[in-house]
Design a protein around this motif. Structure first.
Motif, PDB file in Angstrom:
ATOM      1  N   GLU A 405      -3.051   1.036   9.999  1.00  0.00           N
ATOM      2  CA  GLU A 405      -3.147  -0.349   9.913  1.00  0.00           C
ATOM      3  C   GLU A 405      -2.084  -0.812   8.677  1.00  0.00           C
ATOM      4  N   ALA A 406      -2.277   0.060   7.495  1.00  0.00           N
ATOM      5  CA  ALA A 406      -1.349  -0.289   6.177  1.00  0.00           C
ATOM      6  C   ALA A 406       0.021  -0.520   6.579  1.00  0.00           C
ATOM      7  N   ALA A 407       0.443   0.744   7.414  1.00  0.00           N
ATOM      8  CA  ALA A 407       2.167   0.813   7.810  1.00  0.00           C
ATOM      9  C   ALA A 407       2.419  -0.338   8.596  1.00  0.00           C
ATOM     10  N   ALA A 408       1.398  -0.847   9.657  1.00  0.00           N
ATOM     11  CA  ALA A 408       1.738  -2.038  10.421  1.00  0.00           C
ATOM     12  C   ALA A 408       1.912  -3.348   9.724  1.00  0.00           C
ATOM     13  N   GLU A 409       0.813  -3.591   8.919  1.00  0.00           N
ATOM     14  CA  GLU A 409       0.770  -4.645   8.160  1.00  0.00           C
ATOM     15  C   GLU A 409       2.084  -4.803   7.116  1.00  0.00           C
ATOM     16  N   ARG A 410       2.592  -3.803   6.482  1.00  0.00           N
ATOM     17  CA  ARG A 410       3.588  -3.739   5.820  1.00  0.00           C
ATOM     18  C   ARG A 410       5.074  -4.126   6.495  1.00  0.00           C
ATOM     19  N   LEU A 411       4.910  -3.555   7.843  1.00  0.00           N
ATOM     20  CA  LEU A 411       6.191  -4.139   8.695  1.00  0.00           C
ATOM     21  C   LEU A 411       6.430  -5.696   8.838  1.00  0.00           C
ATOM     22  N   LYS A 412       4.943  -6.270   9.146  1.00  0.00           N
ATOM     23  CA  LYS A 412       5.048  -7.614   9.143  1.00  0.00           C
ATOM     24  C   LYS A 412       5.338  -8.307   8.051  1.00  0.00           C
ATOM     25  N   LYS A 413       5.261  -7.690   7.040  1.00  0.00           N
ATOM     26  CA  LYS A 413       5.746  -8.185   5.450  1.00  0.00           C
ATOM     27  C   LYS A 413       7.160  -8.118   5.596  1.00  0.00           C
TER      28      LYS A 413
END
Length: 672
Positions: A405-413
């Motif tokens: 989840e943290a990796a996916a969130e960072r990709l969106k940022k």
């Protein structure tokens, strides 16, 4: 008599026009500065009443282009007139500044005159020219419009200045004319009293002779759709209409009754018609006239204008257009046949959001892939951020955020346009028995993993244990997915693509991660020391392996056979690689690459599929397709199940029997 003054067009460029020009430049024109057809439009002149003074304020004489202008058949707003021209976009600002503008303008003016003199055709009277330079890094656009207008010598005069149309026409005639133009808005038209009734008849200007036959001179009117809002100066299109009439009908057009039509709504009881009427007188018809028409800039000088979209653009949309600039530029000179759309449409599932997963995700985004799903069961620890570029120190606090989840969130940022998702999910493994109390949860996890496989096109195996790759290998083979595998050693790496279930065009089938094994995957995680629990590698190795895996995927996607692409022949000694006759536009598509950082060397390898493989053999895949989760559960719980299923246990028995049958002569003495 006063000389007729004309109001020039004022260009109105919608931001959507620049977005479409950007797309056209990057994807179609590339390095070409060829002229592109363009369709603009203008509407009737408009005024608004000032609330304070009560006076009518004239609005601009707008000539509008937007993204739809590149589509010749696009629909127009009500009461809008089509104008056709070209846009010529230059590659550099110097080319734009130094362009031979005189020659370009003369060519456009000549096309108008030729259509008049040779064809008696009025459809080209609104022809225009637009030259541009698009600075696609800064989103700044330089442009200059030209609206060629033929100049009469001597100039046209007007009797008694311009008057309101209702002084020459009745309300019924004006309403009749409005009905005609509402049904079919035309830039130029002829008007006469109706043969029957109180209205009017209209016709194209090409029908001048026949339409005005037997019509008194004082009942003949030349009309045009007037974009000017000014009461004493008609719009620019009238200049070319007058030139047309004098050239085609020189003996009967020295005096013309002209109607400047500006009414887009009928004036019923109020009688507030905005159209203007005047009687014009011209000199003798001459040969080819000169032309004027370059638009002035906001400073009132002849010069280009600039549109800076960056400050006004939505940052998300700005990023969306900018992130793929590198990819689109590849197709200009280097790889014109590169199919970026096929790459962008590929949905990728990343099993593992650690060091390999983070680097793979970043490289996928660099290739324009916008659908990325990550799966991991771990949480971000303090040792992760320096090696795994999608995490920061804050992600480690409070026990650590879930990695996927943290990796996916960072990709969106990093890029809001990416469709990224993360799932915390443990992948069950052979050699790791499932307690009865956990069977239902594991069954649900497997079902979720199967669903994720169905939703994606390519799967990356980026986990940190050998046995965790078994279930994804089986699922990928059964579902016909592209499976990319990456594994790390201390200073070595393996990147490979799993072969499909069927044989390739060369009659061979490429193997998977397990095809070289003669034992089933088993528990490799229990009783590990700290250095065995962590993936201990040289720090640069993971990024090299991850990038190689993504590049191999993209090369595979560009191959005409896709997942069925055969592996290139192995290189022997110092022999040069043999180029594939029908390979990928990006070059070779190897089966396996083994990298050796100590020697800075990559070695391509081809591995055939093994009919007793515990991961991709037909025996295993059919057992999964037949028994589903029950087969998996047996593989998880029973150490020898896969070896028995594939017949590896018989091979072990036969090998032992051979060893036992050897006559070892223990008394023969020592030869060493």
């Amino acid at each position: 008599m006063p000389v007729v003054q004309f109001t020039q067009f004022s260009s109105l460029v919608q931001p959507t026009f620049w977005h479409e020009l950007t797309r056209l430049k990057l994807e179609v024109l590339k390095l070409s500065d060829a002229s592109v057809p363009l369709t603009a439009h203008y509407s009737a002149g408009r005024t608004i009443k000032d609330r304070n003074t009560g006076q009518e304020v004239a609005l601009g004489c707008n000539f509008t282009v937007g993204s739809e202008s590149f589509d010749e058949k696009h629909s127009l707003p009500p009461f809008a007139v089509v104008a056709k021209g070209i846009v010529k976009n230059y590659n550099t600002i110097d080319e734009f500044k130094n362009a031979d503008k005189r020659a370009l303008f003369s060519q456009a003016a000549d096309e108008i005159w030729d259509s008049i003199e040779k064809d008696h055709d009025a459809s080209a009277l609104n022809r225009f020219l637009l030259i541009t330079f698009a600075d696609l890094k800064k989103y700044k656009y330089y442009y200059w419009f030209a609206f060629p207008a033929l100049v009469a010598h001597p100039l046209w005069d007007i009797e008694d200045d311009w008057k309101e149309a209702k002084e020459q026409f009745t309300d019924k005639q004006l309403l009749s004319l409005h009905g005609h133009l509402e049904a079919s808005t035309t830039p130029y038209f002829l008007v006469r009293p109706a043969v029957a009734g109180d209205g009017v008849d209209i016709a194209p200007v090409e029908d001048y002779t026949s339409f005005f036959a037997n019509v008194p001179t004082d009942s003949q009117t030349i009309g045009f759709f007037d974009p000017s809002p000014h009461p004493s100066s008609p719009g620019w299109p009238l200049r070319n209409l007058l030139a047309y009439l004098r050239a085609v009908h020189p003996t009967t057009t020295s005096t013309l009754r002209v109607l400047c039509w500006r009414d887009t709504e009928p004036a019923h009881e109020s009688g507030q018609w905005k159209s203007r009427f005047g009687v014009l007188t011209g000199g003798p018809a001459e040969g080819k006239p000169s032309a004027v028409g370059w638009e002035k800039n906001p400073q009132g000088k002849l010069g280009a204008r600039a549109a800076d979209l960056a400050p006004m653009m939505d940052p998300t949309r700005l990023a969306d257009q900018a992130v793929d600039l590198n990819l689109k530029l590849m197709r200009w000179r280097i790889l014109p046949s590169l199919d970026l759309e096929k790459v962008a449409q590929t949905k990728c599932l990343l099993l593992g959001a650690g060091t390999l997963g983070c680097y793979v995700a970043r490289t996928l985004m660099g290739w324009g892939i916008r659908n990325i799903t990550l799966v991991d069961s771990g949480r971000v620890s303090f040792s992760n951020p320096v090696r795994q570029p999608l995490f920061e120190f804050e992600d480690c606090l409070g026990g650590g955020k879930p990695k996927a989840e943290a990796a996916a969130e960072r990709l969106k940022k990093i890029f809001p346009g990416v469709n990224a998702a993360g799932h915390s999910l443990a992948i069950p493994m052979p050699g790791h028995p499932i307690p009865p109390s956990s069977v239902e949860q594991v069954k649900a996890d497997v079902a979720k993993l199967e669903a994720l496989f169905d939703e994606h096109d390519a799967v990356f195996l980026l986990m940190d244990s050998r046995e965790s790759r078994w279930l994804p290998t089986v699922l990928g083979t059964a579902k016909g997915k592209i499976v990319m595998n990456a594994a790390l050693g201390f200073d070595t790496f393996l990147v490979m693509r799993h072969g499909p279930r069927t044989e390739g065009p060369d009659g061979k089938r490429l193997g998977c991660y397990y095809c070289n094994d003669i034992v089933a995957p088993a528990d490799s995680l229990t009783d590990r020391t700290l250095d065995e629990m962590c993936t201990v590698t040289r720090p640069g190795l993971a990024s090299i392996a991850a990038s190689t895996a993504v590049e191999l995927l993209v090369s595979l996607l560009q191959h005409p056979l896709g997942i069925n692409a055969p592996a290139p022949a192995p290189v022997v000694g110092n022999q040069q690689p043999v180029e594939e006759a029908n390979g990928s536009v990006l070059g070779q598509v190897p089966h396996q690459l083994r990298g050796f950082l100590a020697q800075f060397r990559n070695m391509p390898i081809v591995g055939a599929a093994y009919n007793r493989c515990t991961g991709c053999s037909d025996t295993v895949v059919k057992a999964y397709e037949t028994r589903g989760f029950d087969m998996m559960l047996q593989a998880f719980n029973e150490t020898k199940y896969l070896e028995h299923l594939t017949g590896l246990d018989k091979i072990h028995e036969e090998a032992n029997e051979v060893l036992e049958a050897v006559d070892w002569d223990e008394d023969a003495g020592d030869d060493f």
